[in-house]
Design a protein around this motif. Structure first.
Motif: not given
Ligand SMILES: Cc1cc2nc3c(=O)[nH]c(=O)nc-3n(C[C@H](O)[C@H](O)[C@H](O)COP(=O)(O)O)c2cc1C
Length: 331
Positions: A167-169, A171, A222, A276, A278, A321
């Motif tokens: 799982r990765r964030s 966009r 964000g 996510c 924020q 990490r």
């Molecule tokens: C509570 C929370 C808020 C976040 N808000 C943003 C955001 O506003 N914009 C964004 O691009 N990423 C956001 N992220 C993503 C984080 O940047 C990302 O989870 C983190 O860098 C780790 O990367 P990964 O999710 O790919 O493992 C958020 C993550 C979390 C958990």
């Protein structure tokens, strides 16, 4: 130009710090008033407060049911449950999950007291009298049961590390429309998240209309570097009505975090990538945001989730990490 000049004024940094401090204090004060206005024992009684108090008392009662060799228990909890059910009637509140659960619990309680031959006790008679008119309700499992390792242990033999590591964030998303069936599956998985005293104070809103998507894009600070073309949105909230004392002033945020993680992982298991966002907005902005999206006043916005089915390739940050011993230590 003016900004550049202002920045050169001696004491500029202190001025900014002072201004930020005032803003911070203002919003913290609003957090406090909000909590006092909406928490479980604030006035007036609302259906939400009754619902959460029922869940809370039933949770405490269920712990009594779970004791291997129980002694008579729960009179104060029984009284509160009866009070809440009476309020439901008085206020003509619609029958719901909490109502059904409360009646189921009272029946289980009577059953146990009869099995144990505790029928001369005050609490037994309180419940017996309250149930005399045989009100109708839908039975929901409540109480306690024996959970056999052999029945679930095989389900733990999955490569969870591999799953969460994949799982990765994300966009940017594929153009495939979110399937309602997948949404329901993901929500059902998220519902399994543990919450404090099983109060289940979080809600997940799917932002469906174009008009509301624009609201998300206006308030989601964000979202800057996202490709929003195919983005879908969810909003995760929690209800302050579920919190009952000062030690719980941050309980909702924590529980919403757990629900969010399960939701995001559930989406991932269905081929849906997410990120996510924020909700870093002021208290005033949060109030407006809730009004636009028709979210109840007593709820707080925990986070926005943007998501969509995975594309074949997505460019993402490494987000490396920390090494384990920066996180883990012994005391
Ligand atoms: C509570 C929370 C808020 C976040 N808000 C943003 C955001 O506003 N914009 C964004 O691009 N990423 C956001 N992220 C993503 C984080 O940047 C990302 O989870 C983190 O860098 C780790 O990367 P990964 O999710 O790919 O493992 C958020 C993550 C979390 C958990």
């Amino acid at each position: 130009m003016i900004k550049k000049i202002i920045k050169k004024i001696p004491g500029y940094v202190n001025l900014i710090q002072f201004y930020n401090r005032i803003k911070l204090e203002k919003d913290f004060k609003r957090d406090k008033s909000f909590f006092l206005k909406h928490y479980m024992y604030s006035k007036p009684i609302t259906k939400e407060k009754l619902q959460y108090e029922i869940l809370f008392e039933i949770h405490k009662l269920e712990k009594g049911f779970s004791v291997i060799n129980p002694r008579p228990f729960g009179i104060d909890k029984i009284k509160k449950i009866i009070f809440n059910l009476t309020e439901y009637k008085k206020n003509n509140y619609e029958i719901d999950f909490e109502y059904n659960l409360a009646y189921s619990a009272l029946h289980e309680y009577l059953k146990l007291y009869e099995e144990k031959k505790w029928i001369d006790r005050e609490e037994y008679h309180l419940v017996k009298d309250f149930l005399r008119d045989k009100p109708s309700f839908n039975k929901i499992p409540v109480g306690a049961f024996d959970y056999y390792k052999k029945d679930f242990i095989n389900d733990t033999k999955i490569d969870y590390d591999k799953f969460i590591s994949s799982r990765r964030s994300i966009r940017n998303f594929s153009s495939k429309k979110l399937d309602e069936k997948d949404i329901i599956k993901a929500i059902n998985m998220s519902i399994k998240t543990p919450t404090a005293c099983n109060r289940q104070m979080c809600k997940i809103y799917y932002i469906e209309s174009e008009k509301n998507k624009k609201i998300i894009e206006k308030y989601g600070q964000g979202l800057g570097l996202f490709d929003l073309k195919n983005a879908n949105y969810f909003v995760i909230t929690f209800d302050i009505s579920a919190n009952y004392f000062i030690g719980e002033r941050n309980q909702g945020w924590f529980n919403a975090g757990l629900v969010t993680m399960n939701f995001v992982n559930a989406l991932h298991s269905l081929g849906i990538g997410s990120c996510c966002i924020q909700f870093g907005n002021s208290f005033k902005e949060e109030i407006d945001f809730k009004k636009y999206l028709n979210i109840k006043e007593s709820e707080r916005i925990a986070v926005i989730i943007t998501c969509g089915y995975y594309d074949n390739v997505m460019r993402i940050p490494y987000s490396s990490r920390k090494p384990i011993y920066d996180v883990y230590s012994k005391r």
